[in-house]
Design a protein around this motif. Structure first.
Motif, PDB file in Angstrom:
ATOM      1  N   GLN A   1       1.343   7.439  -6.718  1.00  0.00           N
ATOM      2  CA  GLN A   1       0.617   8.653  -6.786  1.00  0.00           C
ATOM      3  C   GLN A   1       0.691   9.630  -6.380  1.00  0.00           C
ATOM      4  O   GLN A   1      -0.039  11.501  -6.847  1.00  0.00           O
TER       5      GLN A   1
ATOM      6  N   LYS B   1       0.775   3.549  -3.387  1.00  0.00           N
ATOM      7  CA  LYS B   1       0.680   5.334  -2.416  1.00  0.00           C
ATOM      8  C   LYS B   1       1.646   6.733  -2.843  1.00  0.00           C
ATOM      9  O   LYS B   1       1.192   7.575  -3.311  1.00  0.00           O
TER      10      LYS B   1
ATOM     11  N   THR C   1       0.944  -1.756  -0.061  1.00  0.00           N
ATOM     12  CA  THR C   1       0.267  -0.034   0.066  1.00  0.00           C
ATOM     13  C   THR C   1       0.645   1.222   0.133  1.00  0.00           C
ATOM     14  O   THR C   1       0.457   2.582  -0.485  1.00  0.00           O
TER      15      THR C   1
END
Lengths: 289, 291
Positions: free
Chosen positions: A25, A22, A18
């Protein structure tokens, strides 16, 4: 409801996945910022702490508190504090004069307060050493009184005063500017003298700001190298400051010695940074009241 | 008086009424004199001294000092350092300012403090950190040596040190301007079909230009004037790794006081130019604020 299963799966994926997702992004402005900060700031700081941690704690303590090191802390911190405190008084006075009174050349004087920010420190050290030397403009006036400034601890103090003055003035000035005149007028109309008005009405809300300025100036003076190294004779136990000691250790290829003193200085500047942030928060709280 | 108050709208009228209340005193004059005397002792006399010492033997020796190869090399190196460090820090500063001002996230205050960190780290400690990374016994030392790359006691190290100490200025000056300016116009540009680059170039940059310029001037002043960090990593070898501030110190230590002051004049002029530009830019932004 149909959307809930993917969420459950998401919570089961490992943390690093995760995190990677992240990271992907993150906008590119953040990426540049983080990469640059990592290369220029985090890695060097980490390198220094890791290098220091290779010393056994007892050895670290021994180097950090050797008589010579203690003497340089004494010169660095006591002298910086004395310089910052004096500037606390005179810097506030200068800010007050610049905000409240009109006089010829005020704008030029206001602009030149920032001179120590703009003047390279070696130039500052060079000219201060000359002006305050025994045959310099100011030093020659002090010499008959038995006061030697250049190449003594007093000289280090003068250099620290020079570089920390604008911090106090520029911190206090905007706050004074925004202070409401009415409160003072109310105090006057109630019969307070000028001194009482200053002491009881103006100073209390200004106090955290003045302290912030002093702390900023102190923090700069502690780390200062260029001007102090030139005006000081760099004699151990007399006017040798901690940054010069680091420099000397490096010249002798004593990396661990330099690193230990460096870590002590860095830790103190980090503590000072925290203190300054706290002081700024405090003065802002005062503001909103 | 309360009835009439709306009429006394201008500040001069207000002053006329208030002033007689104040006891006329010698206090303001005294305070002004003390303030200027303190500034003179600490700043003006030393600043004046730079110029007088440099020209004490006339203009001829001054220019003779400035045409020596060691000086010319130092001046060239200082220029080069600024030419490399300023653009790098401008790009970083703009990115950091954008990232911080345009996003709200927990720990924003911490990030701002981290950006400010290079200001609170002693320049000598900054230089030491670079030595510990790239020096002979440093983290990357063996690798660099194997590839025959010299960073410490060479120009790349000086660039690193210069970039480190002048890192936060642009971000610091641009963040408040960006925050004040808001993102309405940027969003408007986006909805009208502008891409990121167009939005930045046509909308954001024009509105932050004075703040950016201010940051660049401060970055440049610090980059050209840095002494401590550069002197740790450069080894201070004349004609090789000596920037102008190092030249000043070196000449002074070798009792070539006039050469030191000749170079110091140039750096002092840099400071004067910096202060003048700073004042102009501050006035420009202030006028914009009023509008």
């Amino acid at each position: 409801m149909t959307l809930s299963p993917p969420v459950e799966i998401d919570s089961k994926t490992p943390f690093w996945k995760t995190l990677l997702e992240k990271l992907r992004q993150i906008p590119w402005t953040w990426r540049i910022t983080l990469v640059y900060l990592t290369v220029m700031l985090f890695v060097p700081i980490a390198a220094m702490f890791l290098k220091a941690s290779t010393e056994p704690p007892a050895r670290f303590w021994e180097i950090a508190t050797s008589p010579l090191a203690l003497a340089t802390y004494n010169v660095t911190f006591v002298t910086s504090l004395a310089a910052a405190l004096l500037n606390g008084v005179f810097g506030t006075l200068i800010a007050w004069v610049l905000v409240r009174y009109d006089f010829p050349l005020k704008r030029i004087i206001d602009a030149t307060v920032d001179l120590p920010f703009a003047l390279p420190t070696s130039v500052a050290g060079l000219t201060l050493a000359t002006v305050y030397s025994d045959n310099g403009w100011i030093g020659s006036l002090l010499a008959p009184l038995g006061i030697k400034v250049s190449f003594t601890r007093l000289g280090v103090w003068v250099a620290m005063i020079f570089i920390s003055l604008p911090f106090v003035v520029r911190t206090v000035q905007p706050v004074l500017q925004e202070m409401e005149h009415e409160i003072e007028e109310a105090a006057w109309s109630l019969g307070a003298s000028q001194w009482q008005t200053f002491w009881k009405v103006i100073l209390p809300p200004l106090f955290p700001t003045i302290l912030t300025g002093i702390a900023l100036g102190f923090s700069r003076a502690v780390g200062e190298y260029g001007s102090t190294v030139i005006i000081s004779s760099n004699t151990p136990f007399q006017d040798l400051i901690a940054p010069v000691l680091i420099f000397q250790r490096l010249e002798q290829y004593d990396y661990s010695g330099a690193t230990v003193i460096g870590v002590v200085l860095l830790a103190i500047s980090l503590v000072l940074l925290l203190a300054i942030n706290f002081l700024q928060a405090w003065s802002r709280r005062y503001d909103s009241k | 008086m309360t009835v009439n108050e709306p009429k006394f709208h201008s500040s001069t009228a207000e002053k006329d009424i208030v002033k007689p209340k104040k006891p006329k005193s010698w206090v303001p004059t005294l305070l002004i004199v003390i303030a200027i005397a303190y500034l003179a002792l600490v700043q003006y006399i030393p600043a004046l001294n730079v110029f007088i010492q440099a020209f004490s033997k006339g203009v001829g020796p001054f220019f003779a000092n400035l045409s020596k190869p060691a000086f010319l090399h130092a001046a060239w190196l200082t220029l080069l350092l600024a030419l490399i460090a300023v653009p790098i820090n401008a790009v970083f500063g703009l990115c950091a300012a954008w990232a911080i001002a345009r996003h709200n996230f927990p720990g924003k205050a911490v990030v701002l403090s981290i950006i400010d960190l290079p200001f609170s780290i002693s320049p000598v400690v900054a230089g030491l950190m670079i030595v510990l990374l790239y020096g002979r016994n440093g983290w990357f030392g063996p690798w660099l040596q194997a590839h025959d790359i010299q960073i410490i006691f060479a120009f790349p190290g000086m660039v690193l040190a210069t970039a480190f100490v002048s890192m936060p200025f642009v971000a610091r000056e641009v963040i408040p301007v960006l925050e004040e300016f808001g993102k309405d116009q940027e969003e408007a540009a986006r909805t009208l079909g502008a891409n990121d680059w167009q939005t930045f170039w046509r909308v954001t940059l024009p509105s932050i230009r004075w703040g950016l310029l201010y940051g660049l001037i401060l970055t440049n002043a610090r980059a050209m004037g840095e002494f401590g960090a550069v002197s740790v990593v450069s080894g201070n070898i004349a004609d090789k790794t000596q920037s102008l501030p190092l030249f000043v110190e070196d000449a002074y230590k070798q009792y070539e006081t006039e050469a030191a002051f000749s170079a110091a004049v140039l750096l002092a002029l840099l400071a004067v130019v910096t202060l003048v530009l700073k004042e102009i830019l501050e006035r420009k932004t202030r006028i914009k604020d009023v509008e």
